[in-house]
Design an enzyme around this catalytic site. Sequence first.
Site, PDB file in Angstrom:
ATOM      1  N   CYS A  35      46.335  41.378  40.702  1.00 49.53           N
ATOM      2  CA  CYS A  35      45.173  41.573  41.585  1.00 49.53           C
ATOM      3  C   CYS A  35      45.558  42.031  42.985  1.00 49.53           C
ATOM      4  O   CYS A  35      45.056  43.041  43.481  1.00 49.53           O
ATOM      5  CB  CYS A  35      44.328  40.295  41.629  1.00 49.53           C
ATOM      6  SG  CYS A  35      45.102  38.879  42.446  1.00 49.53           S
TER       7      CYS A  35
ATOM      8  N   HIS B   3      42.526  35.109  44.002  1.00 51.98           N
ATOM      9  CA  HIS B   3      42.190  36.389  43.376  1.00 51.98           C
ATOM     10  C   HIS B   3      41.572  37.300  44.428  1.00 51.98           C
ATOM     11  O   HIS B   3      40.984  36.829  45.411  1.00 51.98           O
ATOM     12  CB  HIS B   3      41.210  36.181  42.213  1.00 51.98           C
ATOM     13  CG  HIS B   3      40.942  37.424  41.434  1.00 51.98           C
ATOM     14  ND1 HIS B   3      41.936  38.113  40.761  1.00 51.98           N
ATOM     15  CD2 HIS B   3      39.788  38.136  41.225  1.00 51.98           C
ATOM     16  CE1 HIS B   3      41.408  39.169  40.163  1.00 51.98           C
ATOM     17  NE2 HIS B   3      40.111  39.212  40.436  1.00 51.98           N
TER      18      HIS B   3
ATOM     19  N   HIS C 201      38.960  45.488  40.353  1.00 52.96           N
ATOM     20  CA  HIS C 201      39.990  44.454  40.397  1.00 52.96           C
ATOM     21  C   HIS C 201      40.819  44.472  39.128  1.00 52.96           C
ATOM     22  O   HIS C 201      40.428  45.028  38.091  1.00 52.96           O
ATOM     23  CB  HIS C 201      39.360  43.069  40.605  1.00 52.96           C
ATOM     24  CG  HIS C 201      38.656  42.528  39.399  1.00 52.96           C
ATOM     25  ND1 HIS C 201      38.677  41.202  39.048  1.00 52.96           N
ATOM     26  CD2 HIS C 201      37.892  43.144  38.447  1.00 52.96           C
ATOM     27  CE1 HIS C 201      37.958  41.018  37.948  1.00 52.96           C
ATOM     28  NE2 HIS C 201      37.473  42.162  37.570  1.00 52.96           N
TER      29      HIS C 201
END
Length: 357
Positions: free
Chosen positions: A272, A320, A332
């Site tokens: 990520c 994240h 993402h």
Amino acid sequence: MVTRSRGARRVISSRSAPAALAAGLLAILVALPLGIGGTGDAQAIPARTADQLLIRYKQLGIDAEKTAESMHNAQIEYDKQRRLVVTSRRAAATAQRSLDQSQVQLDLYQGRVDSIVRASYRGARINGLYAVLVSDSPQSLLDQMSGLDMIARQAARDLTNLKQARKRAASAKVDAERAATTATEAVSRVERVRGNLQTKRANMQLQAIQIRAVYKSMTGKQLAELQGPKFTFDPRLVPRGTSLPLIAVQAALTRIGDPYVWGATGPNSFDCSGLMVWAYKQAGKTLPRSSEAQLASGRAIDRNNLEPGDLIIYYPGATHVGMYVGDGYVIHASTFGVPVKVVPIDEAGPYNAARRY
């Protein structure tokens, strides 16, 4: 402003089911304990049914990403401590050179003063009365007095310089000792951080092995559910321009479909935060390596004022991150087995904060 338009649509993806694995192997895989460093949430769910296995896998992925981002943080700290070691050692070497130079000056002035003291002890006449007694003419007296005056002034300068040299040497000694201690402590810290980093890397490898094993045991239906809906995003919705954020968005959108790999920063696979780092690198800007560090940098942006290129941080622990691309969507890299994709903001995880770079 975050808005929705007709430029994005939701299309459910489908995948054919692979051949089922042997029942014995599946039983072993689903019985695996939760990965090291996990939250323990998945462990409370016996993964005996297909749905429970999928739930457990998703939790394993979340836990693994936490470990990966924690590993990135440890790497950032390790690099920082290594730079401190280099800086501290240079400071210690500079301080030692200063001490050595001060000692040389101290020895020089001390030698000059000692020579005057020794001369006086042996009976040398260096005062004005002696000059009057030994002079046989006015000119001779002036010459004697001039010479003695020069000697006296030089002796006074030598004494002053000696005092200053002693002071500088004492200060340089303190600086050298302090710098040496700082360098030693920096080395100790970097060794501790390195040990922590190595532990996190080992944990990450163990979790990756477990996740891959569980992934291979999943059916086509489970894999399709894992990947979730497919959202297509029209890149033409991104405003035209050459600003760093817009270049980063355009770069990120070219990576749709690339695989998720822990620790990867491109160009063909990402985790990520690695996707964020790679995208902004294409615009000539260096971002911090972890999602937590990315939260700590940049400028805070309210959710109602999001613009393409803003980073959105997810989960309370900032484990994240995704990039806002406009129209209420974010790109993402989510978890192993799910490629880089564009999803609605809240599909990427629990919203935490946003940062603009």
